[in-house]
Design a protein around this motif. Structure first.
Motif, PDB file in Angstrom:
ATOM      1  N   TYR A  92       0.937  -1.136  -0.331  1.00 39.34           N
ATOM      2  CA  TYR A  92      -0.059  -0.487   0.212  1.00 39.34           C
ATOM      3  C   TYR A  92       0.715   1.435  -0.089  1.00 39.34           C
ATOM      4  O   TYR A  92       1.620   1.540   0.879  1.00 39.34           O
ATOM      5  N   ASN A  93       0.879   2.027  -0.964  1.00 40.59           N
ATOM      6  CA  ASN A  93       1.603   3.291  -0.988  1.00 40.59           C
ATOM      7  C   ASN A  93       3.176   3.114  -0.717  1.00 40.59           C
ATOM      8  O   ASN A  93       3.423   3.516  -0.170  1.00 40.59           O
ATOM      9  N   ASN A  94       3.633   1.800  -1.337  1.00 38.26           N
ATOM     10  CA  ASN A  94       5.211   1.162  -1.014  1.00 38.26           C
ATOM     11  C   ASN A  94       5.254   1.534  -0.117  1.00 38.26           C
ATOM     12  O   ASN A  94       6.857   0.282   0.389  1.00 38.26           O
ATOM     13  N   ASN A  95       4.422   0.483   0.840  1.00 39.39           N
ATOM     14  CA  ASN A  95       4.334   0.206   2.142  1.00 39.39           C
ATOM     15  C   ASN A  95       3.658  -1.316   2.163  1.00 39.39           C
ATOM     16  O   ASN A  95       2.703  -1.483   1.789  1.00 39.39           O
ATOM     17  N   PRO A  96       5.209  -2.632   2.350  1.00 44.19           N
ATOM     18  CA  PRO A  96       4.382  -3.947   2.664  1.00 44.19           C
ATOM     19  C   PRO A  96       3.461  -3.800   4.260  1.00 44.19           C
ATOM     20  O   PRO A  96       3.407  -3.308   5.115  1.00 44.19           O
ATOM     21  N   VAL A  97       2.048  -4.673   3.611  1.00 45.77           N
ATOM     22  CA  VAL A  97       1.062  -4.577   4.654  1.00 45.77           C
ATOM     23  C   VAL A  97       0.175  -5.720   4.116  1.00 45.77           C
ATOM     24  O   VAL A  97       0.384  -6.552   3.834  1.00 45.77           O
ATOM     25  N   PHE A  98      -0.557  -5.383   5.903  1.00 43.87           N
ATOM     26  CA  PHE A  98      -1.831  -6.936   5.250  1.00 43.87           C
ATOM     27  C   PHE A  98      -3.012  -5.833   5.101  1.00 43.87           C
ATOM     28  O   PHE A  98      -3.489  -4.866   5.541  1.00 43.87           O
ATOM     29  N   HIS A  99      -3.691  -7.260   4.416  1.00 42.62           N
ATOM     30  CA  HIS A  99      -4.849  -6.617   4.084  1.00 42.62           C
ATOM     31  C   HIS A  99      -5.868  -7.785   4.828  1.00 42.62           C
ATOM     32  O   HIS A  99      -5.540  -9.144   4.704  1.00 42.62           O
ATOM     33  N   ALA A 100      -6.673  -7.551   5.282  1.00 39.63           N
ATOM     34  CA  ALA A 100      -7.568  -7.702   6.177  1.00 39.63           C
ATOM     35  C   ALA A 100      -9.258  -8.224   5.676  1.00 39.63           C
ATOM     36  O   ALA A 100      -9.342  -6.774   5.406  1.00 39.63           O
ATOM     37  N   ARG A 101      -9.950  -8.649   5.144  1.00 36.63           N
ATOM     38  CA  ARG A 101     -11.340  -8.832   5.659  1.00 36.63           C
ATOM     39  C   ARG A 101     -11.768  -9.342   6.174  1.00 36.63           C
ATOM     40  O   ARG A 101     -11.728 -11.275   7.046  1.00 36.63           O
ATOM     41  N   ALA A 102     -13.141  -9.305   7.130  1.00 33.09           N
ATOM     42  CA  ALA A 102     -14.208  -9.555   7.805  1.00 33.09           C
ATOM     43  C   ALA A 102     -15.569  -9.223   7.181  1.00 33.09           C
ATOM     44  O   ALA A 102     -15.426  -8.060   6.406  1.00 33.09           O
ATOM     45  N   ILE A 103     -15.968 -10.830   6.808  1.00 27.24           N
ATOM     46  CA  ILE A 103     -17.145 -10.468   6.499  1.00 27.24           C
ATOM     47  C   ILE A 103     -18.193 -11.353   7.210  1.00 27.24           C
ATOM     48  O   ILE A 103     -18.161 -12.707   7.846  1.00 27.24           O
ATOM     49  N   GLY A 104     -19.089 -10.731   7.974  1.00 31.90           N
ATOM     50  CA  GLY A 104     -20.325 -11.166   8.627  1.00 31.90           C
ATOM     51  C   GLY A 104     -21.956 -11.325   8.440  1.00 31.90           C
ATOM     52  O   GLY A 104     -21.799 -10.729   6.934  1.00 31.90           O
TER      53      GLY A 104
END
Length: 289
Positions: A92-104
């Motif tokens: 994300y914008n050249n930063n290593p990130v986690f993409h978390a997704r929560a589905i209820g």
């Protein structure tokens, strides 16, 4: 990597219909909680123990890309829905990130009656757990709501597509990043009865989030007996709760810090459970007793 799977509990659809018909108000309350731990946003009326702001987090040995957790939401014998949490690596914008997704989402008869599917996404920093962006996509019956919020850490503001720019406290979290933040808290520095405090931005508001550390407890899960860390988000006593500790979360007391069960004691309704029924791609084996 470890994995486990468990069949969802099945029940008679006729029995569910009979149970739901006289309890529409109760099931409507259950529907409110399908958005994955939304009750965590209630703030405390009073604090009677040492309060620890922004608790320290450890280097992350607890979770990684590919982890998927599936929970079942139950009230008595009624299965109201499921909640799924998944984690991916991205940039994300050249930063290593986690993409978390929560589905209820609701399932079965509850889905036919209410049709809920709420999706919460977060892109958060791998080192600090602080989010760069969150998205919320709500579908509840005929109701729809979508929003995107970006975080500016340089001046402590957020930019909401729905409401514009707002000032926020330093180190503020969102729904998903809070969940993973708690898994990294260093509980070895915290005493039983102490209160943890973080701020969360949700639904274009700042939510103070207090949690009481209740010590350790061994519980029976679908996977076996597991020693857990027990915490209680301090909820507001009143319309929904009789006690400030009527919401409890159990995290496994191992390197995974896996949320294994949530119990909500709701006024009139009784106990509503959210239990882990399936896990995939854990970084560490679960520690059983």
């Amino acid at each position: 990597m470890t994995s486990a799977n468990e069949n969802l509990l099945a029940g008679s659809s006729n029995g569910l219909e009979l149970s739901l018909q006289p309890n529409r108000k109760i099931c409507l309350k259950i529907k409110v909680y399908i958005g994955l731990l939304l009750l965590l946003f209630s703030s405390a009326l009073h604090i009677d123990a040492q309060e620890i702001y922004n608790p320290a987090i450890r280097p992350n040995p607890n979770f990684g890309a590919g982890e998927v957790l599936t929970f079942q939401i139950k009230y008595g014998f009624i299965v109201g829905g499921t909640a799924t949490l998944s984690l991916e690596d991205t940039v994300y914008n050249n930063n290593p990130v986690f993409h978390a997704r929560a589905i209820g989402q609701t399932t079965g008869i509850a889905d036919k009656l209410y049709g809920v599917k709420d999706i919460y996404e977060s892109w958060f920093d791998k080192e600090t757990n602080l989010p760069y962006e969150q998205r919320r996509n709500i579908k509840e019956g005929h109701y729809r709501k979508y929003n995107e919020v970006t975080y500016n850490r340089n001046n402590n503001t957020v930019n909401s597509k729905l409401s514009g720019i707002h000032e926020v406290p330093e180190k503020i979290l969102d729904l998903s990043s809070t969940f993973y933040y708690l898994r990294r808290v260093d509980f070895s520095t915290i005493n039983e009865g102490d209160i943890l405090f973080v701020n969360m931005y949700f639904s274009d508001e700042i939510f103070p989030f207090h949690l009481r550390y209740q010590g350790k407890e061994t519980i029976r899960s679908k996977f076996g007996k597991i020693r857990c860390i027990k915490i209680s988000p301090v909820v507001e006593v009143g319309r929904m709760f009789k006690s400030p500790d009527d919401l409890t979360i159990w995290f496994t007391d191992d390197e995974n810090r896996l949320p294994i069960m949530v119990k909500m004691d709701i006024r009139i309704v009784g106990a509503v459970y959210l239990k882990l029924i399936k896990y995939e791609n854990l970084l560490n084996p679960l520690a059983f007793e």
